[in-house]
Design a protein around this motif. Sequence first.
Motif, PDB file in Angstrom:
ATOM      1  N   SER A 114     -35.680  25.986  -0.718  1.00 48.51           N
ATOM      2  CA  SER A 114     -35.293  25.254  -2.062  1.00 48.51           C
ATOM      3  C   SER A 114     -35.942  24.044  -2.552  1.00 48.51           C
ATOM      4  O   SER A 114     -35.718  23.565  -3.829  1.00 48.51           O
ATOM      5  N   ASP A 115     -37.035  23.706  -1.944  1.00 49.75           N
ATOM      6  CA  ASP A 115     -37.983  22.492  -2.378  1.00 49.75           C
ATOM      7  C   ASP A 115     -39.174  23.445  -3.280  1.00 49.75           C
ATOM      8  O   ASP A 115     -40.012  22.450  -3.423  1.00 49.75           O
ATOM      9  N   ARG A 116     -39.104  24.584  -3.287  1.00 49.92           N
ATOM     10  CA  ARG A 116     -39.951  25.225  -4.144  1.00 49.92           C
ATOM     11  C   ARG A 116     -39.665  26.045  -5.133  1.00 49.92           C
ATOM     12  O   ARG A 116     -38.261  26.461  -4.987  1.00 49.92           O
ATOM     13  N   ALA A 117     -40.087  26.102  -6.357  1.00 52.59           N
ATOM     14  CA  ALA A 117     -39.537  26.794  -7.495  1.00 52.59           C
ATOM     15  C   ALA A 117     -39.378  28.292  -7.083  1.00 52.59           C
ATOM     16  O   ALA A 117     -38.141  28.635  -7.579  1.00 52.59           O
ATOM     17  N   ILE A 118     -40.202  28.977  -6.374  1.00 53.01           N
ATOM     18  CA  ILE A 118     -39.822  30.375  -6.286  1.00 53.01           C
ATOM     19  C   ILE A 118     -38.412  30.794  -5.398  1.00 53.01           C
ATOM     20  O   ILE A 118     -37.686  31.403  -5.721  1.00 53.01           O
ATOM     21  N   GLY A 119     -38.084  29.650  -4.584  1.00 54.30           N
ATOM     22  CA  GLY A 119     -36.562  29.776  -3.995  1.00 54.30           C
ATOM     23  C   GLY A 119     -35.552  29.742  -4.645  1.00 54.30           C
ATOM     24  O   GLY A 119     -34.510  30.604  -4.971  1.00 54.30           O
ATOM     25  N   VAL A 120     -35.702  28.604  -5.352  1.00 55.61           N
ATOM     26  CA  VAL A 120     -34.502  28.095  -6.502  1.00 55.61           C
ATOM     27  C   VAL A 120     -34.546  29.385  -7.608  1.00 55.61           C
ATOM     28  O   VAL A 120     -33.485  29.787  -7.942  1.00 55.61           O
ATOM     29  N   VAL A 121     -35.743  29.730  -8.177  1.00 58.89           N
ATOM     30  CA  VAL A 121     -35.686  30.802  -9.382  1.00 58.89           C
ATOM     31  C   VAL A 121     -35.151  32.121  -8.732  1.00 58.89           C
ATOM     32  O   VAL A 121     -34.187  32.796  -9.712  1.00 58.89           O
ATOM     33  N   ILE A 122     -35.421  32.604  -7.716  1.00 56.10           N
ATOM     34  CA  ILE A 122     -34.987  33.829  -7.151  1.00 56.10           C
ATOM     35  C   ILE A 122     -33.410  33.719  -6.933  1.00 56.10           C
ATOM     36  O   ILE A 122     -32.767  34.636  -7.161  1.00 56.10           O
ATOM     37  N   TYR A 123     -32.859  32.765  -6.385  1.00 56.13           N
ATOM     38  CA  TYR A 123     -31.424  32.814  -6.215  1.00 56.13           C
ATOM     39  C   TYR A 123     -30.875  32.408  -7.614  1.00 56.13           C
ATOM     40  O   TYR A 123     -29.963  33.097  -7.666  1.00 56.13           O
ATOM     41  N   ALA A 124     -31.266  31.702  -8.595  1.00 51.11           N
ATOM     42  CA  ALA A 124     -30.563  31.594  -9.784  1.00 51.11           C
ATOM     43  C   ALA A 124     -30.647  32.692 -10.419  1.00 51.11           C
ATOM     44  O   ALA A 124     -29.785  33.244 -11.229  1.00 51.11           O
ATOM     45  N   ALA A 125     -31.621  33.395 -10.648  1.00 52.51           N
ATOM     46  CA  ALA A 125     -31.878  34.691 -11.219  1.00 52.51           C
ATOM     47  C   ALA A 125     -31.073  35.916 -10.775  1.00 52.51           C
ATOM     48  O   ALA A 125     -30.219  36.456 -11.372  1.00 52.51           O
ATOM     49  N   THR A 126     -30.783  36.077  -9.264  1.00 52.72           N
ATOM     50  CA  THR A 126     -29.909  36.740  -8.619  1.00 52.72           C
ATOM     51  C   THR A 126     -28.382  36.587  -9.037  1.00 52.72           C
ATOM     52  O   THR A 126     -27.653  37.384  -9.514  1.00 52.72           O
ATOM     53  N   LEU A 127     -28.085  35.084  -9.025  1.00 53.29           N
ATOM     54  CA  LEU A 127     -26.742  34.870  -9.192  1.00 53.29           C
ATOM     55  C   LEU A 127     -26.501  35.013 -10.934  1.00 53.29           C
ATOM     56  O   LEU A 127     -25.437  35.229 -11.358  1.00 53.29           O
ATOM     57  N   GLY A 128     -27.468  34.630 -11.692  1.00 54.03           N
ATOM     58  CA  GLY A 128     -27.422  34.827 -13.155  1.00 54.03           C
ATOM     59  C   GLY A 128     -27.320  36.244 -13.633  1.00 54.03           C
ATOM     60  O   GLY A 128     -26.288  36.760 -14.480  1.00 54.03           O
ATOM     61  N   PHE A 129     -28.060  37.299 -12.858  1.00 56.87           N
ATOM     62  CA  PHE A 129     -27.898  38.565 -13.240  1.00 56.87           C
ATOM     63  C   PHE A 129     -26.547  39.187 -12.777  1.00 56.87           C
ATOM     64  O   PHE A 129     -25.906  40.007 -13.499  1.00 56.87           O
ATOM     65  N   ILE A 130     -25.898  38.871 -11.703  1.00 61.35           N
ATOM     66  CA  ILE A 130     -24.546  39.137 -11.129  1.00 61.35           C
ATOM     67  C   ILE A 130     -23.565  38.803 -12.258  1.00 61.35           C
ATOM     68  O   ILE A 130     -22.811  39.682 -12.655  1.00 61.35           O
ATOM     69  N   GLY A 131     -23.653  37.507 -12.700  1.00 59.14           N
ATOM     70  CA  GLY A 131     -22.776  36.983 -13.610  1.00 59.14           C
ATOM     71  C   GLY A 131     -22.889  37.796 -15.111  1.00 59.14           C
ATOM     72  O   GLY A 131     -21.955  38.223 -15.794  1.00 59.14           O
ATOM     73  N   ALA A 132     -24.200  38.060 -15.303  1.00 59.88           N
ATOM     74  CA  ALA A 132     -24.541  38.849 -16.710  1.00 59.88           C
ATOM     75  C   ALA A 132     -23.645  40.352 -16.719  1.00 59.88           C
ATOM     76  O   ALA A 132     -23.381  40.783 -17.354  1.00 59.88           O
ATOM     77  N   ALA A 133     -23.853  40.752 -15.436  1.00 62.14           N
ATOM     78  CA  ALA A 133     -23.437  42.280 -15.247  1.00 62.14           C
ATOM     79  C   ALA A 133     -21.861  42.232 -15.201  1.00 62.14           C
ATOM     80  O   ALA A 133     -21.165  43.140 -15.851  1.00 62.14           O
ATOM     81  N   ASN A 134     -21.278  41.186 -14.590  1.00 60.71           N
ATOM     82  CA  ASN A 134     -19.751  40.959 -14.731  1.00 60.71           C
ATOM     83  C   ASN A 134     -19.290  40.731 -16.113  1.00 60.71           C
ATOM     84  O   ASN A 134     -18.264  41.410 -16.687  1.00 60.71           O
ATOM     85  N   THR A 135     -20.164  39.688 -16.908  1.00 62.87           N
ATOM     86  CA  THR A 135     -19.657  39.717 -18.234  1.00 62.87           C
ATOM     87  C   THR A 135     -19.898  40.818 -19.031  1.00 62.87           C
ATOM     88  O   THR A 135     -19.098  41.179 -20.052  1.00 62.87           O
ATOM     89  N   SER A 136     -20.687  41.700 -18.561  1.00 65.88           N
ATOM     90  CA  SER A 136     -21.138  42.875 -19.531  1.00 65.88           C
ATOM     91  C   SER A 136     -20.021  43.871 -19.361  1.00 65.88           C
ATOM     92  O   SER A 136     -19.529  44.760 -19.992  1.00 65.88           O
ATOM     93  N   LEU A 137     -19.150  43.982 -17.973  1.00 67.28           N
ATOM     94  CA  LEU A 137     -18.097  44.725 -17.936  1.00 67.28           C
ATOM     95  C   LEU A 137     -16.886  44.302 -18.676  1.00 67.28           C
ATOM     96  O   LEU A 137     -16.202  45.199 -19.436  1.00 67.28           O
ATOM     97  N   TRP A 138     -16.864  42.918 -18.831  1.00 65.31           N
ATOM     98  CA  TRP A 138     -15.499  42.455 -19.724  1.00 65.31           C
ATOM     99  C   TRP A 138     -15.623  42.719 -21.010  1.00 65.31           C
ATOM    100  O   TRP A 138     -15.092  43.368 -21.839  1.00 65.31           O
ATOM    101  N   LEU A 139     -17.169  42.822 -21.612  1.00 68.62           N
ATOM    102  CA  LEU A 139     -17.716  43.038 -23.040  1.00 68.62           C
ATOM    103  C   LEU A 139     -17.308  44.605 -23.100  1.00 68.62           C
ATOM    104  O   LEU A 139     -16.769  44.898 -24.270  1.00 68.62           O
TER     105      LEU A 139
END
Length: 213
Positions: A114-139
């Motif tokens: 969590s103290d490195r950009a790579i750790g935070v970025v991978i986590y944020a990207a994964t959760l962001g893509f999960i949410g984007a896929a969920n939003t795509s289902l609704w749309l």
Amino acid sequence: MHQSYTRRITSGSDIERTTFFSDAVFAIAMTLVAVDIKIPQVPGNEMGRAVAEQWPEFAAYLLSFAVAGTYWLSHHRLFRLLKGFTAGLQRLNLVLLFFIGLLGYATDMLAFHSDRAIGVVIYAATLGFIGAANTSLWLYAGRRRMFKEDVDPRLITYARVRAPVTPAVFLVSIPVAFINPVAGIVTWLAIPLVDMGLRLWGSKLPDAVQADD
């Protein structure tokens, strides 16, 4: 004949198998997040300190479980409102489950880096893509008019406005994390704040919308 056969096997009103399979993937992914937290292998008199030092892992687990639980609730509500499925809907659902399967890996990255950009970025990207896929289902369901006839259109509008909030915040936090990992994590605090505002807005909508919340 071929087109009729294809339509029959790639669309229909039976969505139970899709929901059961999706629930299983969510359950396994959310369970594995906890399984990855190992019991410290230290002498008994050092156990308290060792467990206390695991707080990043427990914090990451709590965050992942809460966010994944929110996505599961959204997914559950969506399929409860659908009158059937199509091949396109099932493909989008598989994309969502693909990223759900990466939840354990992303959580470990956040817990240990969590103290490195790579750790935070991978986590944020994964959760962001999960949410984007969920939003795509609704749309997708909205564009294909797949909701049951008795569903209030205002409920769909509310859900489609609310669904993109979490993934948008996670994805916006990625460039912030490259500059400062801690600032990237702090950006996630916008999620409950925006969600609270949407809840207040939803409370002014019909009872059907409030019940779904």
